[in-house]
Design an enzyme around this catalytic site. Structure first.
Site, PDB file in Angstrom:
ATOM      1  CD  GLU A 127      -2.862  -1.486   2.399  1.00  0.00           C
ATOM      2  OE1 GLU A 127      -2.465   0.050   3.146  1.00  0.00           O
ATOM      3  OE2 GLU A 127      -3.041  -2.525   3.028  1.00  0.00           O
ATOM      4  CD  GLU A 364       8.376 -11.462  -6.470  1.00  0.00           C
ATOM      5  OE1 GLU A 364       7.714 -11.483  -7.487  1.00  0.00           O
ATOM      6  OE2 GLU A 364       8.352 -12.296  -5.683  1.00  0.00           O
TER       7      GLU A 364
END
Lengths: 388, 258, 388
Positions: A127, A364
């Site tokens: 987010e 990632e």
């Protein structure tokens, strides 16, 4: 100690390599310019089982394990990082979360069409205020009878624009923090309240769509809780962990492609009356690239073996991602340098590879996070707890 | 319908360079592949299987490594595979190899169709298909591009003098498939896994085929190889495309050709 | 040893800061994203005299010393690398060659027009087969009475697409290597001159770089710059000055990168506070700052050597360009990493700076050629004469 690849994996590699060379490589430039991996390519790949390589055949997968999946990612990573990213987010983390922590019913309902490539998956954790600090997410899932009402938005989600099924992490109990307060859910993007927000304009991997996902009071049935209620943190850490190995494999592919192109160019390009490969500077670059690639290859495939044989692999997976992304960036930058001015031109593959490669050191889990994971894992064995 | 497909495993020609000046063949990269025409042949068999339902048996005469070629055939969709492999069968000439294959195909009877590749990319003899048809007493159609079944007859589009023409043949028959026929499908990944992990390749020896040492004595003795001479080619421009284009343009301009 | 800027130079710095803040920096993103030539920036620059930065006042130049020129390039580089390079090629490559080797008539004909921005200069040395081995160029200039006839093609000609004047290096005699090369001042609109394909590049997308074809273009003999056979020496001298400018541009861009990274680290919070509190981030910032200081002093020393007419400039310019281009790339890379995922998005300036700076290790002498030049200089006094 037997380092040979079992024969079925050699044939698998050959099949994927041929497919990548014939069906994907010729489109790589167009994928970058038009900012889309053609659905046709995904369909053809899916028809050969490539969208569910690590998953059991019982759930529509190929049954080739993490080893087979790394082979896929390496071969696709050689020709088109955008395509590798689309498949990677779909298989490696989106569908993988369901494979690792889904119930048999969830696997039947969701994993099977995903493994077959009939639907596309995404993994929604990040987010605006929760990137490296993933535990700081704020998307809320509030109980309403048997269901949950999901509200919030996710950012920088790979496959966001095309995903059908998304593994979403949300806060179910703000008072508990990440341990006990976060739950993972399987969300279908055609449910009321789900939408795709801003699509990002990126330096590279432009064929892979990255976007915001918006959840506006989406009703999620309790059957779609993924893994244990309140243990969402564990689900997403497990998923990200294993996702790192195959990302390392994709980086290996990119580095290998850079080396191959460097070799061919160095043979062919003449300056000062001889092929440039006769300069020690170029030979050193080739030798250094080749050495790092070999080291990375061993690291990635050994870690894939550890995954497939049920050994602890968290530290090694982080190493695959950390080292892989850095080796790829180094090798590809060297390839650009060997091509000289042409390496800077968008007419030439290595230019695109350079822009594509940069993201691997960031997404990632940034390489800073990977170092924290590795150092923490090492120090935990020494009885010392490290916090970020 | 039973289809026997004879395939050959060869060294990938892409990994081999021929140096005519030094009269030597260099194997830079040793990779074994299914002969390209034979892959087209498997594809033709599998298309018949898709359209009409058929049992496809892949057959290969070769070293133990040819097992991989047969596994690939199984992964593509063949139903079973047979490898004829025996030290006694090493170094055969083309007529003897055809005889051994014919013996094996007879052992696979009954069959409706025998398919073979038109040309082997390594030896390029183009003999095997024709010899097999003779030995098996089958009508033969060569240089086939497309096969389809119509009633009991096989409809074939084949190359005649470089142009496609139609032929029809009653079964059983032998058809040699051109390397220009539609390329082979990619094998599905799950079938690749299963071809090695679950399926079997039967191995037949010279003894299984009842072959005698006299039968296996070669008819042809190879005495050496000759390289065709290099031709004077004029100016050779080498390099990556962008650089070559620039040089060619330069050369054309220097010679006032443009 | 006085390390302070003199009064003029301090005044210039203020002027450059204001100019770049108002006329260049606000358009940098647009120039890059839309691949627009920086024409309005050039016009504003000409009004300040920057397009004749180092020309004497008698030719309408600003008569800046090289240190002031370096300061100008630093500020321009900080604002927009494409604009900075456009001007550097025009002034330091083409302008300086005319200044050093032009006849009075040539200087009068070209320098005021260049200073006014009526005539933008482009530098045509490289060819598709002559990059690092520039002396292997094959474009010919056949002497025919009172003119020269040009045949051949040039690659990577910066400013060709927006320029009116080409400084072309062509072979006038059969003598191999540099000795057979002469320099010519050619109008772009000469019949037989065709400006071709504009290169599409990774970065520097506001720079206009083209292939230029010469198909029997007739150039009056008065347009020979310097003597026949002097062309290569003229090119190398021009490159010495432009390498100083280019290094200053790298310095400026690196400063912009550091500023962006610093601001991001201060504003972006993860794990309970700004990421500036993380030691890994601090290390990246510190290394970058230290490298910028090293670059600054190298640039000023090289500029001073140029002002002194010191022969050490040749090697020092190579050293400066080597160090500055490599450091600047490293700094941009670190600062992109500081930005995390945002650094990969086109909205953030660091994304552009990173792509822009990758060219610097290649253009105007690859790092490999520069190492060769430096080593050659190092070994020359010992009786070892290196050949490429």
């Amino acid at each position: 100690m037997d380092f040979t690849l079992p024969k079925e994996y050699e044939l698998l590699r050959r099949m994927i390599r041929d497919f990548a060379r014939q069906e994907i490589a010729p489109l790589a430039k167009r994928v970058d310019v038009q900012e889309e991996v053609p659905r046709e390519v995904i369909r053809k790949a899916a028809e050969l089982g490539m969208m569910g390589v690590p998953f059991p055949q019982e759930y529509g997968g190929m049954g080739a394990g993490e080893l087979g999946y790394c082979i896929l990612m390496e071969e696709i990573g050689k020709v088109c990082t955008s395509t590798a990213t689309v498949i990677g987010a779909h298989t490696g983390i989106g569908a993988m979360a369901i494979y690792l922590d889904g119930t048999p019913e969830q696997k039947k309902k969701y994993l099977t069409p995903l493994a077959r490539g009939e639907k596309i998956a995404a993994f929604a954790l990040t987010e605006a205020n929760a990137g490296s600090d993933a535990a700081a997410i704020r998307t809320r899932a509030v109980r309403d009878g048997d269901d949950f009402i999901l509200t919030g938005s996710k950012m920088f989600i790979t496959n966001g624009p095309i995903a059908d099924i998304v593994s979403v992490m949300a806060v179910t109990d703000p008072s508990l923090g990440p341990r006990g307060g976060i739950t993972a859910f399987i969300v279908e993007m055609d449910w009321k309240g789900c939408s795709v927000g801003k699509v990002e304009d990126k330096m590279g991997i432009r064929g892979s769509g990255t976007s915001e996902l918006i959840f506006n009071e989406v009703r999620v049935p309790k059957e779609n809780i993924l893994g244990q209620f309140g243990a969402g943190f564990v689900t997403f850490m497990k998923t990200l962990d294993v996702g790192r190995v195959s990302l390392g494999a994709a980086c290996l592919g990119g580095a290998q492609a850079a080396l191959e192109r460097s070799i061919q160019w160095a043979k062919a390009r003449t300056q000062f009356g001889k092929a440039i490969v006769h300069n020690q500077s170029i030979q050193w670059m080739i030798a250094n690239m080749a050495t790092e690639i070999e080291a990375l290859r061993s690291l990635v495939y050994r870690t894939a073996w550890m995954v497939d044989t049920g050994q602890p692999f968290t530290r090694y997976a982080a190493m695959c991602k950390l080292y892989g992304s850095e080796v790829a960036s180094r090798c590809i930058s060297q390839a650009v340098q060997i091509y000289g001015a042409l390496g800077y031109s968008r007419d030439v593959e290595v230019e695109r590879m350079f822009r594509d490669a940069r993201i691997a050191e960031i997404f990632e889990g940034t390489n800073e996070i990977q170092r924290i994971v590795i150092a923490s894992d090492i120090m935990r064995q020494e009885g010392v707890r490290i916090s970020p | 319908m039973r289809i026997v497909v004879a395939i050959k495993q060869i060294l990938d020609p892409e990994g081999i360079t021929v140096n005519r000046r030094r009269e030597r063949i260099f194997i830079n990269r040793e990779e074994r592949i299914i002969n390209p025409a034979d892959k087209c042949t498997l594809e033709a068999a599998l298309r018949l299987k898709d359209a009409h339902g058929a049992e496809v048996i892949a057959l290969s005469l070769g070293k133990p490594a040819a097992d991989d070629a047969l596994r690939e055939a199984l992964a593509m969709g063949a139903d079973s595979a047979v490898l004829i492999s025996d030290k006694a069968l090493a170094g055969m000439d083309a007529p003897t190899a055809a005889m051994v294959l014919a013996r094996a195909i007879e052992r696979l009877a009954p069959f409706d169709l025998v398919l073979a590749g038109q040309t082997a990319a390594d030896t390029g003899g183009d003999q095997t298909a024709g010899r097999l048809a003779e030995l098996l007493g089958l009508p033969q159609v060569l240089q086939a591009l497309e096969l389809s079944l119509d009633g009991g007859r096989l409809q074939v589009v084949r190359l005649w003098d470089g142009k496609p023409v139609r032929a029809a043949v009653s079964l059983p028959a032998l058809v040699a498939v051109s390397p220009l026929a539609p390329p082979a499908r990619y094998p599905h990944g799950a079938r690749i896994m299963n071809a090695y992990r679950q399926m079997q390749v039967s191995v037949w020896t010279a003894q299984d085929l009842g072959l005698t040492p006299e039968e296996l004595t070669p008819n042809i003795e190879s005495r050496g190889q000759v390289f065709p001479p290099e031709r004077e080619l004029g100016t050779v421009v080498e390099g990556p495309p962008a650089q070559m284009a620039g040089e060619i343009l330069s050369l054309l301009r220097m010679r006032r050709l443009i | 040893m006085d390390f302070s800027l003199n009064e003029d130079q301090r005044m210039y710095v203020k002027m450059f800061e204001d100019f770049c803040a108002n006329e260049v920096a606000p358009f940098a993103q647009e120039t890059d994203h839309e691949e627009k030539p920086p024409l309005k920036q050039l016009k504003a620059a000409s009004e300040q005299g920057f397009l004749g930065a180092i020309f004497p006042e008698k030719y309408d130049g600003a008569e800046l010393d090289m240190i002031s020129y370096a300061l100008l390039m630093e500020h321009l580089g900080k604002a927009c690398v494409s604009t900075a390079l456009t001007i550097n090629v025009h002034v330091a490559l083409v302008g300086s060659a005319i200044l050093r080797h032009g006849t009075d008539a040539q200087k009068e004909e070209f320098l005021p027009a260049m200073a006014a921005g009526e005539m933008i200069g482009a530098f045509a040395l490289s060819e598709s087969g002559a990059g690092s081995d520039a002396a292997a160029l094959r474009t010919t200039a056949q002497h025919d009475g009172d003119r020269y006839i040009l045949r051949g093609s040039k690659a990577w000609v910066t400013n060709a697409g927006i320029g009116q004047l080409l400084l072309v290096f062509a072979r006038t005699s059969e003598e191999a290597g540099g000795k057979g090369i002469s320099a010519f001042l050619v109008d772009v609109d000469t019949p037989g001159v065709k400006v071709g394909y504009r290169e599409k590049t990774m970065g520097l997308r506001g720079l206009v770089t083209n292939t230029v074809y010469f198909d029997g273009a007739e150039v009056p003999a008065e347009r020979l710059l310097g003597q026949e056979g002097q062309g290569f020496a003229i090119a190398l001298e021009a490159l010495d000055l432009s390498r100083v400018g280019l290094s200053a541009i790298c310095l400026g861009a690196a400063e912009a990168a550091l500023e962006n990274g610093t601001r991001f680290a201060v504003e972006h919070e993860q794990f309970g506070g700004p990421i500036a509190y993380k030691q890994a981030i601090q290390n990246m910032i510190a290394d970058s700052r230290a490298e910028i200081e090293a670059m600054r002093h190298l640039v000023h020393f090289a500029a001073w050597l140029a002002d002194e007419g010191d022969s050490r400039l040749r090697t020092q310019a190579a050293i400066t360009k080597l160090i500055c281009s490599e450091y600047a790339m490293r700094i941009a890379n670190r600062m992109l990493q500081v930005h995390g995922g945002y650094g990969y998005m086109k909205e953030y300036a660091i994304e552009r700076i990173y792509r822009d700076l990758r060219a610097m290790e290649i253009a105007e002498g690859t790092s490999q050629i520069l190492r060769f030049l430096i080593a050659r200089d190092q070994f020359a006094p010992h009786g070892i004469s290196l050949r490429p």
